[in-house]
Design an enzyme around this catalytic site. Structure first.
Site, PDB file in Angstrom:
ATOM      1  N   LYS A  14       0.826  -1.214   0.000  1.00 45.29           N
ATOM      2  CA  LYS A  14       0.000   0.000   0.000  1.00 45.29           C
ATOM      3  C   LYS A  14       0.858   1.261   0.000  1.00 45.29           C
ATOM      4  O   LYS A  14       0.626   2.175  -0.778  1.00 45.29           O
ATOM      5  CB  LYS A  14      -0.853   0.062   1.284  1.00 45.29           C
ATOM      6  CG  LYS A  14      -2.094  -0.747   1.250  1.00 45.29           C
ATOM      7  CD  LYS A  14      -2.788  -0.639   2.603  1.00 45.29           C
ATOM      8  CE  LYS A  14      -1.846  -1.094   3.678  1.00 45.29           C
ATOM      9  NZ  LYS A  14      -2.224  -1.333   4.975  1.00 45.29           N
ATOM     10  N   ARG A  89     -10.543   0.996   8.198  1.00 47.80           N
ATOM     11  CA  ARG A  89     -10.151  -0.363   8.537  1.00 47.80           C
ATOM     12  C   ARG A  89     -11.291  -1.178   9.121  1.00 47.80           C
ATOM     13  O   ARG A  89     -11.114  -2.332   9.464  1.00 47.80           O
ATOM     14  CB  ARG A  89      -9.035  -0.317   9.551  1.00 47.80           C
ATOM     15  CG  ARG A  89      -7.673  -0.235   8.817  1.00 47.80           C
ATOM     16  CD  ARG A  89      -6.694  -0.776   9.582  1.00 47.80           C
ATOM     17  NE  ARG A  89      -5.437  -1.138   9.800  1.00 47.80           N
ATOM     18  CZ  ARG A  89      -4.300  -0.576   9.473  1.00 47.80           C
ATOM     19  NH1 ARG A  89      -4.238   0.462   8.740  1.00 47.80           N
ATOM     20  NH2 ARG A  89      -3.183  -1.084   9.864  1.00 47.80           N
ATOM     21  N   ARG A 123      10.645  -7.157   6.599  1.00 46.48           N
ATOM     22  CA  ARG A 123      10.687  -5.682   6.540  1.00 46.48           C
ATOM     23  C   ARG A 123      11.664  -5.099   7.554  1.00 46.48           C
ATOM     24  O   ARG A 123      11.742  -5.567   8.690  1.00 46.48           O
ATOM     25  CB  ARG A 123       9.307  -5.119   6.915  1.00 46.48           C
ATOM     26  CG  ARG A 123       8.413  -4.984   5.766  1.00 46.48           C
ATOM     27  CD  ARG A 123       7.277  -4.039   5.930  1.00 46.48           C
ATOM     28  NE  ARG A 123       6.393  -4.205   7.062  1.00 46.48           N
ATOM     29  CZ  ARG A 123       5.096  -3.919   6.997  1.00 46.48           C
ATOM     30  NH1 ARG A 123       4.554  -3.512   5.873  1.00 46.48           N
ATOM     31  NH2 ARG A 123       4.343  -4.048   8.067  1.00 46.48           N
ATOM     32  N   ARG A 156      10.138  -3.121  12.681  1.00 47.02           N
ATOM     33  CA  ARG A 156       9.023  -2.405  13.315  1.00 47.02           C
ATOM     34  C   ARG A 156       8.535  -3.236  14.494  1.00 47.02           C
ATOM     35  O   ARG A 156       8.446  -4.451  14.382  1.00 47.02           O
ATOM     36  CB  ARG A 156       7.875  -2.258  12.294  1.00 47.02           C
ATOM     37  CG  ARG A 156       7.800  -0.894  11.685  1.00 47.02           C
ATOM     38  CD  ARG A 156       6.844  -0.853  10.520  1.00 47.02           C
ATOM     39  NE  ARG A 156       5.475  -1.239  10.856  1.00 47.02           N
ATOM     40  CZ  ARG A 156       4.433  -1.053  10.038  1.00 47.02           C
ATOM     41  NH1 ARG A 156       4.616  -0.495   8.863  1.00 47.02           N
ATOM     42  NH2 ARG A 156       3.233  -1.429  10.389  1.00 47.02           N
ATOM     43  N   ARG A 167      -2.764  -9.299  13.596  1.00 44.81           N
ATOM     44  CA  ARG A 167      -3.201  -8.314  12.601  1.00 44.81           C
ATOM     45  C   ARG A 167      -3.923  -8.979  11.436  1.00 44.81           C
ATOM     46  O   ARG A 167      -4.882  -8.439  10.903  1.00 44.81           O
ATOM     47  CB  ARG A 167      -1.996  -7.513  12.091  1.00 44.81           C
ATOM     48  CG  ARG A 167      -1.640  -6.370  13.019  1.00 44.81           C
ATOM     49  CD  ARG A 167      -0.630  -5.461  12.382  1.00 44.81           C
ATOM     50  NE  ARG A 167       0.672  -6.095  12.277  1.00 44.81           N
ATOM     51  CZ  ARG A 167       1.652  -5.667  11.513  1.00 44.81           C
ATOM     52  NH1 ARG A 167       1.482  -4.616  10.767  1.00 44.81           N
ATOM     53  NH2 ARG A 167       2.805  -6.290  11.482  1.00 44.81           N
TER      54      ARG A 167
HETATM   55  P1  AMP Z   1      -0.108   0.572   9.421  1.00 45.13           P
HETATM   56  O1  AMP Z   1       1.178   1.253   9.165  1.00 45.13           O
HETATM   57  O2  AMP Z   1      -1.194   0.997   8.455  1.00 45.13           O
HETATM   58  O3  AMP Z   1       0.026  -0.925   9.518  1.00 45.13           O
HETATM   59  O4  AMP Z   1      -0.639   1.081  10.863  1.00 45.13           O
HETATM   60  C1  AMP Z   1       0.130   0.873  12.032  1.00 45.13           C
HETATM   61  C2  AMP Z   1      -0.763   0.883  13.261  1.00 45.13           C
HETATM   62  O5  AMP Z   1      -1.454   2.142  13.385  1.00 45.13           O
HETATM   63  C3  AMP Z   1      -1.882  -0.161  13.258  1.00 45.13           C
HETATM   64  O6  AMP Z   1      -1.424  -1.435  13.661  1.00 45.13           O
HETATM   65  C4  AMP Z   1      -2.849   0.459  14.254  1.00 45.13           C
HETATM   66  O7  AMP Z   1      -2.363   0.313  15.587  1.00 45.13           O
HETATM   67  C5  AMP Z   1      -2.769   1.938  13.891  1.00 45.13           C
HETATM   68  N1  AMP Z   1      -3.734   2.276  12.828  1.00 45.13           N
HETATM   69  C6  AMP Z   1      -3.434   2.705  11.565  1.00 45.13           C
HETATM   70  N2  AMP Z   1      -4.553   2.937  10.856  1.00 45.13           N
HETATM   71  C7  AMP Z   1      -5.597   2.654  11.686  1.00 45.13           C
HETATM   72  C8  AMP Z   1      -7.025   2.684  11.540  1.00 45.13           C
HETATM   73  N3  AMP Z   1      -7.624   3.070  10.389  1.00 45.13           N
HETATM   74  N4  AMP Z   1      -7.786   2.301  12.594  1.00 45.13           N
HETATM   75  C9  AMP Z   1      -7.216   1.933  13.759  1.00 45.13           C
HETATM   76  N5  AMP Z   1      -5.886   1.863  13.968  1.00 45.13           N
HETATM   77  C10 AMP Z   1      -5.072   2.228  12.948  1.00 45.13           C
END
Ligand code: AMP
Length: 218
Positions: A14, A89, A123, A156, A167
């Protein structure tokens, strides 16, 4: 003005695909995960609220996420449009978004769980400048060091096998209904994300009716 959402499981590309599209079309790339990581790194009040959830790969509460998205979009620095990554999400976030913004398209990157595990666990991130690496597709020239700034490469905190399994489970229960909800509005394009990044970018552009990428994508 173009307004896109990009969805897909962790590791589906993404961030990479959004950046390529944003760069070329002058869109603002909004990554909700990056916004949270920035707050955690800079020890803001919001960072303190979300730190544990982000580290564990658990979703932050809807009210907080919606505030962050609303505030970010209210900056109105997106003259040519935006591409938002990591949001919505779940069903509630999708409904909030559909009520507030007209979308031109939802790009859905599709990747089997097995491939997700392989990619995500490889990663790495530069602890100094934030540059992304991948031990399969984009290795640093010196092991453990950033090619750009020489900073130490780290994993990370949410890229552990346990956090990833959580996840993935979360993703399927919460995201699949969002894709279905958007699909009923008929603007979801599902793209096979197993190919290399140039091929995936080209597939997105074909579906969006856009010309090929103008710059270097390799
Ligand atoms: P990502 O980089 O998109 O995987 O986001 C990292 C973390 O940010 C996720 O594991 C959540 O803890 C939080 N997060 C990001 N986007 C959302 C969302 N739309 N709703 C809830 N938590 C989010």
């Amino acid at each position: 003005m173009r307004k896109y959402v990009i969805m897909g499981v962790q590791g589906s590309g993404k961030g990479t695909q959004s950046a390529l599209l944003a760069d070329d079309l002058d869109l603002v790339h909004i990554s909700v995960g990056d916004i949270f990581r920035w707050h955690v790194k800079n020890h803001t009040k919001l960072g303190a609220q979300v730190r544990r959830l982000v580290a564990a790969g658990e979703l932050v509460g809807d009210d907080l996420v919606e505030d962050v998205v609303r505030d970010r979009l209210q900056q109105h620095d997106w003259n040519y449009g935006f591409i938002i990554d990591g949001f919505p999400r779940n069903r509630r976030q999708a409904e909030f978004f559909l009520e507030s913004y007209d979308l031109d398209g939802v790009i859905h990157l599709d990747l089997p769980d097995e491939e997700v595990r392989r990619r995500v666990l490889a990663r790495r991130l530069c602890s100094r400048c934030g540059m992304d690496y991948n031990l399969i597709a984009h290795r640093p020239s010196t092991e453990g060091r950033c090619d750009v700034c020489g900073g130490e490469l780290v994993t990370r905190t949410d890229d552990t096998p346990d956090a990833l399994a959580r996840r993935l489970r979360d993703y399927h229960t919460k995201n699949d209904p969002v894709v279905e909800l958007f699909r009923r509005k008929e603007y979801v394009m599902t793209i096979d994300a197993r190919a290399d990044k140039t091929t995936v970018q080209q597939a997105i552009r074909t579906r969006l009716g856009l010309p090929p990428h103008s710059g270097e994508t390799a």
